[in-house]
Design an enzyme around this catalytic site. Structure first.
Site, PDB file in Angstrom:
ATOM      1  CG  HIS A 170      31.245 101.646  17.571  1.00 45.81           C
ATOM      2  ND1 HIS A 170      32.148 101.579  16.525  1.00 45.81           N
ATOM      3  CD2 HIS A 170      30.106 102.144  17.030  1.00 45.81           C
ATOM      4  CE1 HIS A 170      31.590 102.002  15.422  1.00 45.81           C
ATOM      5  NE2 HIS A 170      30.336 102.368  15.692  1.00 45.81           N
ATOM      6  CB  CYS A 186      26.249 104.190  16.478  1.00 44.07           C
ATOM      7  SG  CYS A 186      24.809 103.102  16.286  1.00 44.07           S
TER       8      CYS A 186
END
Length: 219
Positions: A170, A186
């Site tokens: 992301h 993440c």
């Protein structure tokens, strides 16, 4: 299907020069010419740039490098130890992006498939995060996309078989987090980089996440 044209690197604000082959160690740049700022090439509903890339070490700026060996063209390879994400090209090179890695980003390794892509995605904190950070409970039903959303401008959702790994690639607006281990999340790229990657990879793209050894290697 990803075509040679889709992988063309001429649309980037970078210039590249060919160099010799690499024998061992981390993949080597084929050439890099810094620019003072980097901005998305697509119209966006929120401000995402230009980014002052002078805030980011050269190693973690988007550039063309020799591809890690053994991977098919179109594959994404995530190297959490070195803080790099590679998009393998069909000419033996790869587009390398600098990344930031959170706890969740170092907890899973393996091969997955991108089965969902989202622009300015909604973020829903997992229960484990809510327990660690009670202040996130107010977003238990989802935080709308926007400049303060932790998922940034784009998200790629990784599935193993039919199971959501809860592993995400992301965006982020936090320039200084690139190349570092951050507290949570993440795999994060600059918003301008995740927009670039998003445009280059289709659903069904294979993603190989290398095991985090705990012994980080300097770029």
């Amino acid at each position: 299907m990803i075509t040679r044209r889709a992988f063309a690197f001429g649309s980037l604000a970078f210039g590249f020069m060919a160099s010799g082959c690499m024998s061992s160690g981390p993949t080597q740049p084929l050439g890099y010419q810094p620019v003072p700022a980097l901005a998305p090439t697509t119209p966006e509903p929120f401000d995402v740039g230009p980014v002052d890339i002078n805030q980011i070490p050269i190693a973690y700026r988007r550039q063309l490098v020799e591809a890690p060996s053994g991977y098919r063209a179109g594959t994404i390879v995530v190297d959490t130890n070195n803080r790099f994400l590679y998009l393998i090209r069909d000419d033996g090179s790869a587009i390398r992006y600098g990344i930031g890695v959170g706890r969740e980003g170092m907890a899973w390794a393996g091969t997955a498939t991108i089965k969902r892509k989202a622009e300015w995605p909604t973020w829903t904190p997992p229960q484990e995060m809510i327990e660690r950070q009670p202040e996130t409970a107010k977003y238990a039903d989802g935080m709308p996309g926007g400049p303060r959303n932790p998922l940034g401008a784009r998200a790629l959702y990784l599935y193993e078989g039919g199971r959501d790994t809860l592993y995400r690639i992301h965006g982020t607006s936090e320039e200084r987090s690139i190349g570092r281990a951050v507290s949570s999340g993440c795999i994060r790229l600059l918003n301008v980089d995740v927009i670039d990657l998003y445009q280059r990879v289709p659903l069904g793209t294979e993603v190989v996440v290398l095991e985090h050894t705990g012994a980080d290697v300097a770029a």
